[in-house]
Scaffold this motif. Structure first.
Motif, PDB file in Angstrom:
ATOM      1  N   ASN B 197       0.821  -1.205   0.000  1.00 19.59           N
ATOM      2  CA  ASN B 197       0.000   0.000   0.000  1.00 19.59           C
ATOM      3  C   ASN B 197       0.862   1.265   0.000  1.00 19.59           C
ATOM      4  O   ASN B 197       0.529   2.274   0.634  1.00 19.59           O
ATOM      5  CB  ASN B 197      -0.961  -0.005   1.201  1.00 19.59           C
ATOM      6  CG  ASN B 197      -2.212   0.774   0.897  1.00 19.59           C
ATOM      7  OD1 ASN B 197      -2.466   1.097  -0.263  1.00 19.59           O
ATOM      8  ND2 ASN B 197      -2.973   1.088   1.919  1.00 19.59           N
ATOM      9  N   ALA B 198       1.993   1.203  -0.677  1.00 21.06           N
ATOM     10  CA  ALA B 198       2.879   2.357  -0.827  1.00 21.06           C
ATOM     11  C   ALA B 198       2.373   3.192  -2.004  1.00 21.06           C
ATOM     12  O   ALA B 198       1.598   2.689  -2.816  1.00 21.06           O
ATOM     13  CB  ALA B 198       4.308   1.883  -1.081  1.00 21.06           C
ATOM     14  N   PRO B 199       2.778   4.463  -2.094  1.00 19.36           N
ATOM     15  CA  PRO B 199       2.251   5.286  -3.190  1.00 19.36           C
ATOM     16  C   PRO B 199       2.595   4.720  -4.559  1.00 19.36           C
ATOM     17  O   PRO B 199       3.715   4.275  -4.794  1.00 19.36           O
ATOM     18  CB  PRO B 199       2.913   6.642  -2.970  1.00 19.36           C
ATOM     19  CG  PRO B 199       4.022   6.408  -2.030  1.00 19.36           C
ATOM     20  CD  PRO B 199       3.643   5.235  -1.213  1.00 19.36           C
ATOM     21  N   THR B 200       1.615   4.744  -5.452  1.00 18.50           N
ATOM     22  CA  THR B 200       1.855   4.308  -6.828  1.00 18.50           C
ATOM     23  C   THR B 200       1.623   5.466  -7.790  1.00 18.50           C
ATOM     24  O   THR B 200       1.496   5.258  -8.985  1.00 18.50           O
ATOM     25  CB  THR B 200       0.929   3.148  -7.208  1.00 18.50           C
ATOM     26  OG1 THR B 200      -0.407   3.509  -6.873  1.00 18.50           O
ATOM     27  CG2 THR B 200       1.296   1.884  -6.476  1.00 18.50           C
ATOM     28  N   GLU B 201       1.558   6.670  -7.240  1.00 21.08           N
ATOM     29  CA  GLU B 201       1.360   7.845  -8.074  1.00 21.08           C
ATOM     30  C   GLU B 201       2.632   8.080  -8.899  1.00 21.08           C
ATOM     31  O   GLU B 201       3.738   7.883  -8.412  1.00 21.08           O
ATOM     32  CB  GLU B 201       1.079   9.035  -7.143  1.00 21.08           C
ATOM     33  CG  GLU B 201       0.162  10.069  -7.718  1.00 21.08           C
ATOM     34  CD  GLU B 201       0.920  11.022  -8.575  1.00 21.08           C
ATOM     35  OE1 GLU B 201       0.488  11.253  -9.708  1.00 21.08           O
ATOM     36  OE2 GLU B 201       1.948  11.517  -8.115  1.00 21.08           O
ATOM     37  N   CYS B 202       2.472   8.483 -10.169  1.00 13.19           N
ATOM     38  CA  CYS B 202       3.623   8.586 -11.086  1.00 13.19           C
ATOM     39  C   CYS B 202       4.748   9.455 -10.516  1.00 13.19           C
ATOM     40  O   CYS B 202       5.918   9.106 -10.588  1.00 13.19           O
ATOM     41  CB  CYS B 202       3.196   9.162 -12.419  1.00 13.19           C
ATOM     42  SG  CYS B 202       1.878   8.281 -13.223  1.00 13.19           S
ATOM     43  N   SER B 203       4.349  10.624  -9.930  1.00 12.18           N
ATOM     44  CA  SER B 203       5.371  11.586  -9.519  1.00 12.18           C
ATOM     45  C   SER B 203       6.127  11.131  -8.276  1.00 12.18           C
ATOM     46  O   SER B 203       7.025  11.821  -7.824  1.00 12.18           O
ATOM     47  CB  SER B 203       4.743  12.953  -9.262  1.00 12.18           C
ATOM     48  OG  SER B 203       3.915  12.901  -8.135  1.00 12.18           O
ATOM     49  N   THR B 204       5.768   9.977  -7.716  1.00 14.00           N
ATOM     50  CA  THR B 204       6.552   9.442  -6.613  1.00 14.00           C
ATOM     51  C   THR B 204       7.953   9.071  -7.098  1.00 14.00           C
ATOM     52  O   THR B 204       8.939   9.279  -6.385  1.00 14.00           O
ATOM     53  CB  THR B 204       5.855   8.202  -6.039  1.00 14.00           C
ATOM     54  OG1 THR B 204       4.494   8.507  -5.810  1.00 14.00           O
ATOM     55  CG2 THR B 204       6.490   7.757  -4.748  1.00 14.00           C
ATOM     56  N   CYS B 205       8.050   8.507  -8.285  1.00 15.54           N
ATOM     57  CA  CYS B 205       9.348   8.076  -8.806  1.00 15.54           C
ATOM     58  C   CYS B 205       9.761   8.814 -10.074  1.00 15.54           C
ATOM     59  O   CYS B 205      10.940   8.966 -10.337  1.00 15.54           O
ATOM     60  CB  CYS B 205       9.342   6.580  -9.123  1.00 15.54           C
ATOM     61  SG  CYS B 205       8.781   5.559  -7.767  1.00 15.54           S
ATOM     62  N   HIS B 206       8.799   9.216 -10.895  1.00 15.05           N
ATOM     63  CA  HIS B 206       9.137   9.850 -12.167  1.00 15.05           C
ATOM     64  C   HIS B 206       8.974  11.368 -12.064  1.00 15.05           C
ATOM     65  O   HIS B 206       7.850  11.855 -11.981  1.00 15.05           O
ATOM     66  CB  HIS B 206       8.225   9.326 -13.276  1.00 15.05           C
ATOM     67  CG  HIS B 206       8.308   7.834 -13.453  1.00 15.05           C
ATOM     68  ND1 HIS B 206       9.444   7.199 -13.865  1.00 15.05           N
ATOM     69  CD2 HIS B 206       7.391   6.869 -13.262  1.00 15.05           C
ATOM     70  CE1 HIS B 206       9.216   5.904 -13.927  1.00 15.05           C
ATOM     71  NE2 HIS B 206       7.989   5.674 -13.563  1.00 15.05           N
ATOM     72  N   TYR B 207      10.095  12.087 -12.025  1.00 16.15           N
ATOM     73  CA  TYR B 207      10.016  13.540 -12.056  1.00 16.15           C
ATOM     74  C   TYR B 207      11.286  14.098 -12.623  1.00 16.15           C
ATOM     75  O   TYR B 207      12.246  13.375 -12.833  1.00 16.15           O
ATOM     76  CB  TYR B 207       9.741  14.140 -10.676  1.00 16.15           C
ATOM     77  CG  TYR B 207      10.516  13.562  -9.534  1.00 16.15           C
ATOM     78  CD1 TYR B 207      11.810  13.992  -9.268  1.00 16.15           C
ATOM     79  CD2 TYR B 207       9.957  12.590  -8.710  1.00 16.15           C
ATOM     80  CE1 TYR B 207      12.523  13.469  -8.220  1.00 16.15           C
ATOM     81  CE2 TYR B 207      10.673  12.060  -7.660  1.00 16.15           C
ATOM     82  CZ  TYR B 207      11.959  12.496  -7.422  1.00 16.15           C
ATOM     83  OH  TYR B 207      12.660  11.975  -6.378  1.00 16.15           O
TER      84      TYR B 207
END
Lengths: 234, 207
Positions: B197-207
């Motif tokens: 249940n960790a964040p899977t939002e794109c900007s968590t890793c891709h920025y």
């Protein structure tokens, strides 16, 4: 479906009465976000990359006239026109009110740039290049974008992520003024203020209630997360 | 260690399968050639062989591209099995950024010399470190897990969330030569992020 926001909603306030048009924010942004150089021929082709730009308006003729400056960056609209036109969901809204551009997903249709009323989305027409030694000053926390994709202001999401982790490590909540995008940090007269508008004690929340506040092209209904302050003289 | 044996087993099985697939038509071809074969059939057999070789090399390519096949030779044969295993040195003693920085950080030569000024004199591998220290040269360690530029992995975030080093890096204390144990492709990351249940939002890793 109404957007459900988390604890944070990032907002920037730009006080135009303080802005001197010095372009420090532009330089800071270029350095922070690995934006390649805008050479003269790129200006002539209208293909410059400026995640934040300072627009200048003259009030009266030159010797007597006054200049007005408006820094323009991605407005991170809550009803963003760029988002529904993306065929691959490369640009979308996250829970914190940021309009996020996901580079690996982008296929470069440029629909979003055409649909943006603020003209703050930029297409990489060329592979970005730097003079050889300048590779060493690239920011490792930001992707170096490649040819054929759209890029734009991210509200320095890398700094937001780092700020959250720093607060988590120190076992506290994020304080007002903890997180600063590069432009906010560089602004000499502090015309740019960044913060969490959900925190009612924050500076951003207070300034957004100011009677000078307005949103850029508000009549379009984009509901931006960037608030401008300007005293209107009649 | 288990995953290594699994990988080796998989390679062996592949070789066996490839050998059977390639050798069968060759043998049959040879016997038929002896029996006096038409030119058309020979061409068909060769085409079949080419297709099989193609499939085999494609499978091999994907295997290598996932990075499991290679166990690189480091400039200094550094045994993690001795340092982290037998001696029980904490990961954080050398990889100092792993809990507080996005990058876990390679230790500098100077940091090796904290101990090796005194310990391990005469060992040829330690002498390499000493030579690098005296020459003022860095040791060019080879990177095992390299992510593409558009992915930002933050060691601090993961250690704050209670993820142990071995979750991604494996049982390093048992590795004489360090090697990759997970593909670290997006699917691999997301499987864990979804499960925890960790964040899977794109900007968590891709920025």
């Amino acid at each position: 479906m109404p957007e459900q926001y988390s604890l944070y909603k990032w907002t920037m306030v730009i006080d135009l009465d303080r802005c001197t048009g010095c372009q420090a924010c532009v330089v800071a942004c270029q350095a922070e976000n690995n934006i390649s150089f805008n050479t003269e021929d790129r200006f002539h082709q209208h293909r410059v990359m400026e995640w934040i730009r300072v627009e200048r308006y003259w009030d009266g003729e030159f010797p007597q006239g006054r200049a007005h400056f408006i820094p323009i960056l991605c407005q991170h609209c809550n009803n963003a026109p760029c988002e529904p036109v993306c065929p691959v969901y490369a640009t979308h809204h996250n829970e914190e009110g940021l309009n996020v551009q996901t580079y690996p997903r982008c296929i470069g249709t440029r629909f979003c740039a055409n649909n943006c009323p603020y003209q703050v989305r930029f297409f990489n027409f060329w592979q970005p290049q730097w003079p050889s030694r300048m590779h060493n000053q690239l920011n490792p926390n930001v992707t170096v974008r490649y040819r054929g994709i759209i890029e734009k202001c991210s509200f320095c999401v890398q700094r937001i992520n780092q700020g959250k982790r720093r607060a988590q490590r120190e076992g506290r909540q994020i304080r007002d003024g903890d997180i600063m995008p590069a432009c906010v940090q560089a602004c000499p007269p502090s015309a740019l203020i960044f913060g969490n508008i959900k925190d009612t004690a924050s500076r951003v929340y207070r300034l957004a209630q100011d009677k000078r506040s307005y949103r850029l092209l508000a009549d379009l209904g984009t509901d931006p997360n960037v608030v401008y302050l300007k005293k209107v003289e009649y | 260690m288990r995953s290594v044996t699994k990988a080796l087993g998989f390679i062996a099985a592949l070789f066996l399968l490839g050998a059977v697939l390639i050798l069968t038509p060759i043998i049959s071809l040879a016997t038929r050639l002896i029996a006096g074969l038409t030119r058309k059939r020979l061409a068909m057999g060769l085409a079949l062989l080419a297709i099989l070789v193609g499939i085999g090399s494609a499978v091999g390519y994907f295997w290598v591209s996932r990075g499991f096949a290679e166990i690189p030779s480091q400039p200094v044969d550094f045994p993690h099995s001795l340092h982290a295993g037998a001696l029980g040195v904490s990961c954080l003693f050398c990889h100092r950024g792993a809990a507080t920085n996005p990058a876990a950080e390679f230790p500098s030569v100077e940091q090796c010399m904290f101990c090796h000024r005194v310990i391990g004199k005469g060992n040829p591998e330690v002498e390499k470190v000493v030579a690098a220290w005296e020459a003022g040269q860095p040791i060019n360690w080879l990177r095992i897990n390299r992510l593409p530029d558009h992915v930002h992995f933050d060691h601090q975030a993961h250690s704050l969330a209670g993820v142990t080093c071995s979750t991604c890096h494996g049982q390093v204390e048992g590795m004489a030569k360090i090697h990759k144990i997970r593909s670290l492709k997006m699917k691999d990351c997301l499987s864990c992020h979804r499960a925890k249940n960790a964040p899977t939002e794109c900007s968590t890793c891709h920025y």
